[in-house]
Write an enzyme that holds these catalytic residues in place. Structure first.
Site, PDB file in Angstrom:
ATOM      1  N   HIS A  33      32.601  52.873  29.093  1.00  0.00           N
ATOM      2  CA  HIS A  33      33.959  52.509  28.587  1.00  0.00           C
ATOM      3  C   HIS A  33      35.116  52.714  30.384  1.00  0.00           C
ATOM      4  O   HIS A  33      36.194  53.075  29.563  1.00  0.00           O
ATOM      5  CB  HIS A  33      34.615  53.092  27.626  1.00  0.00           C
ATOM      6  CG  HIS A  33      33.212  52.710  26.704  1.00  0.00           C
ATOM      7  ND1 HIS A  33      33.081  51.749  25.494  1.00  0.00           N
ATOM      8  CD2 HIS A  33      32.755  53.785  26.206  1.00  0.00           C
ATOM      9  CE1 HIS A  33      32.217  51.928  25.291  1.00  0.00           C
ATOM     10  NE2 HIS A  33      31.347  53.251  25.112  1.00  0.00           N
TER      11      HIS A  33
ATOM     12  N   SER B 290      51.155  45.473  53.701  1.00  0.00           N
ATOM     13  CA  SER B 290      52.147  44.527  52.959  1.00  0.00           C
ATOM     14  C   SER B 290      53.510  44.289  53.784  1.00  0.00           C
ATOM     15  O   SER B 290      53.077  44.798  54.549  1.00  0.00           O
ATOM     16  CB  SER B 290      52.920  44.995  51.866  1.00  0.00           C
ATOM     17  OG  SER B 290      53.913  45.169  51.153  1.00  0.00           O
TER      18      SER B 290
ATOM     19  N   LYS C 215      51.352  50.103  51.959  1.00  0.00           N
ATOM     20  CA  LYS C 215      50.174  49.846  51.348  1.00  0.00           C
ATOM     21  C   LYS C 215      48.842  49.641  52.367  1.00  0.00           C
ATOM     22  O   LYS C 215      48.562  49.588  53.416  1.00  0.00           O
ATOM     23  CB  LYS C 215      50.753  48.436  50.928  1.00  0.00           C
ATOM     24  CG  LYS C 215      51.452  48.481  49.467  1.00  0.00           C
ATOM     25  CD  LYS C 215      51.274  48.955  47.993  1.00  0.00           C
ATOM     26  CE  LYS C 215      50.190  48.117  47.581  1.00  0.00           C
ATOM     27  NZ  LYS C 215      50.962  47.369  46.812  1.00  0.00           N
TER      28      LYS C 215
ATOM     29  N   GLU D 147      39.338  41.854  46.525  1.00  0.00           N
ATOM     30  CA  GLU D 147      39.375  40.904  44.993  1.00  0.00           C
ATOM     31  C   GLU D 147      39.886  39.416  45.619  1.00  0.00           C
ATOM     32  O   GLU D 147      39.066  38.882  45.164  1.00  0.00           O
ATOM     33  CB  GLU D 147      41.574  41.288  45.532  1.00  0.00           C
ATOM     34  CG  GLU D 147      41.843  42.242  45.480  1.00  0.00           C
ATOM     35  CD  GLU D 147      43.401  42.125  46.180  1.00  0.00           C
ATOM     36  OE1 GLU D 147      44.510  42.231  44.838  1.00  0.00           O
ATOM     37  OE2 GLU D 147      43.406  43.214  47.748  1.00  0.00           O
TER      38      GLU D 147
END
Ligand code: ARG
Length: 465
Positions: free
Chosen positions: A157, A278, A284, A291
């Site tokens: 979970h 970024s 970043k 992804e």
């Protein structure tokens, strides 16, 4: 003449929009090597059966070799007016060798031709995917051996559940990849029959030898039913389903990498090689590759869905709808290939933060089950009761804001007087993972043994080629 291939019956050129919707060369040009191999096998068989002369077959073979090298060198002019790869190759062949080229299409049709080409293509895809998955497994095994004893939080979970080792987690993906490889191999077995010689749909009146062409193309046997041979695309569907399941595995792993690299979690770090910055936020470090692996999965599943829908309403035998089988499948297979290679790169690149992992493994009362098991083992308490007692101890620790192993013994004894200081021995994350020696469990000893066994197995497989 309106068309070189069927101009006898036609007097007009096709409408521009007809040509546009009908053309498939942009996609099926990727089948050129398979198309030429199948044509060479067909021509040689026609000659040995006495259907064409040996000298025609020789010229056809030579011409096809020339075309193969022209395409390989990028010097071949694919023509949209010639619709597909089959007619582009045949038309160039007739430029090269003259009328003998016209004999190549004896006893075959584009229907069995395209089915043969695409089977050969998908077979190559399966072999390449298998090699890529083997490399993925090898990378995982190497890191698993290195981290057989590195403790990390195991989740259910997405809540801290029980401590596991990082090596154990990585080996889970080795097992998944093994089943993926098995699914591709299963598909390969069923795929590996030759449609060539089924002709348009009914077979042919020429004395062809379908066993010979099957053998020449390394198929196990010719397909038994000519209607089936030109009609079904289940071999693509089956391979795409294997690919979809495999892509889902890649995607789940990618998702874990996205979570683990988030500064909120920080269990692993990826280098500059597999991250991007970024344009506005200088701090970043984005896990773009992971992804994109997650997203590529959509393409693979989309290709499977797309082709299932193309096929579902088609009566036997060949229908032009089936021309739409290739683009999605080719893109889906390419997406999976990229995903597997990117995951392999990230597995080699990632660096776990062992200290952070260990700390996180101990958070959330992850060794509560170990305490309950101790109560069962040492005090002979039924598990259900031990679960209840442990729950109360965890609640007490949570009230005091301390970890289980930092809770004073007296506090535990206030809940269960028979608890002794021996219990402290099972509350650390290290002792927790060490105790999980059941078959397939997370104990570092198990994990190291499993990783070594896998390394051996993969090495042996590599040697066998
Ligand atoms: N380009 C076609 C395909 O990919 C080849 C088969 C064409 N057959 C036909 N009867 N029109 O399916």
């Amino acid at each position: 003449m309106s068309n070189k291939m069927w101009g006898g019956r036609f007097s007009e050129r096709p409408d521009e929009i007809m040509e546009e919707i009908n053309v498939s060369i942009d996609v099926d040009r990727h089948l050129f090597a398979q198309d030429i191999a199948a044509s060479k096998a067909h021509a040689a068989m026609l000659a040995s059966q006495g259907i064409i002369t040996a000298s025609d077959a020789k010229n056809i073979g030579k011409g096809l070799d020339t075309i193969l090298s022209e395409i390989g060198k990028g010097g071949f002019a694919f023509k949209r007016a010639l619709e597909d790869i089959h007619m582009n190759v045949e038309s160039r062949l007739s430029e090269l060798i003259g009328p003998a080229a016209g004999r190549l299409h004896t006893a075959r049709s584009r229907n069995d031709q395209v089915a043969t080409d695409f089977r050969l293509f998908v077979r190559d895809v399966i072999d390449e995917t298998d090699a890529a998955l083997a490399a993925f497994q090898a990378a995982l095994v190497e890191r698993a051996l290195e981290h057989a004893g590195t403790v990390m939080p195991g989740f259910t979970h997405l809540q801290t559940a029980q401590p596991v080792t990082f090596g154990h987690h990585l080996l889970a993906y080795v097992e998944m990849a093994a089943r993926d490889r098995g699914r591709f191999q299963d598909a390969r077995k069923r795929l590996n029959e030759s449609p060539l010689g089924a002709a348009a749909l009914a077979g042919t009146s020429f004395p062809i030898d379908r066993h010979a062409t099957a053998k020449a193309l390394a198929f196990d046997r010719p397909m038994a039913n000519s209607l089936d041979a030109v009609s079904d695309r289940d071999f693509v569907l089956e391979t795409l389903s294997a690919a979809s399941i495999c892509a889902v595995h890649m995607s789940r792993f990618a998702e874990e990498i996205v979570i683990w690299t988030s500064p909120l979690v920080g269990l692993i770090r990826l280098s500059d090689k597999f991250t991007t910055g970024s344009s506005i936020m200088p701090q970043k470090r984005n896990p773009d590759a992971a992804e994109l692996v997650r997203a590529k999965t959509g393409r693979v599943i989309g290709a499977l869905n797309g082709l299932l829908i193309v096929m579902k309403g088609l009566p036997l035998a060949y229908q032009k709808d089936m021309q739409e089988d290739k683009q999605g499948a080719m893109e889906g297979f390419a997406a999976l290939s990229l995903a597997v290679r990117a995951m392999t790169g990230m597995v080699r690149d990632l660096v776990p933060d062992a200290a952070k992992m260990k700390l996180a493994a101990g958070e959330g009362y992850a060794t509560a089950t170990d305490l309950a098991d101790w109560l069962v083992r040492t005090l002979k308490m039924p598990f259900r009761e031990a679960h209840h007692v442990t729950g109360r101890i965890v609640a007490r620790a949570a009230e005091g804001g301390v970890a289980l192993h930092d809770l004073p013994l007296a506090d535990m004894q206030a809940i269960e007087p028979k608890i002794t200081k021996d219990v402290l021995g099972v509350l650390s994350v290290e002792s927790s993972v060490k105790s999980r020696t059941s078959f397939g469990g997370t104990a570092p000893k198990n994990v190291a043994a499993q990783a070594k066994a896998w390394a051996k197995r993969l090495e042996k497989e590599r040697k066998l080629g």
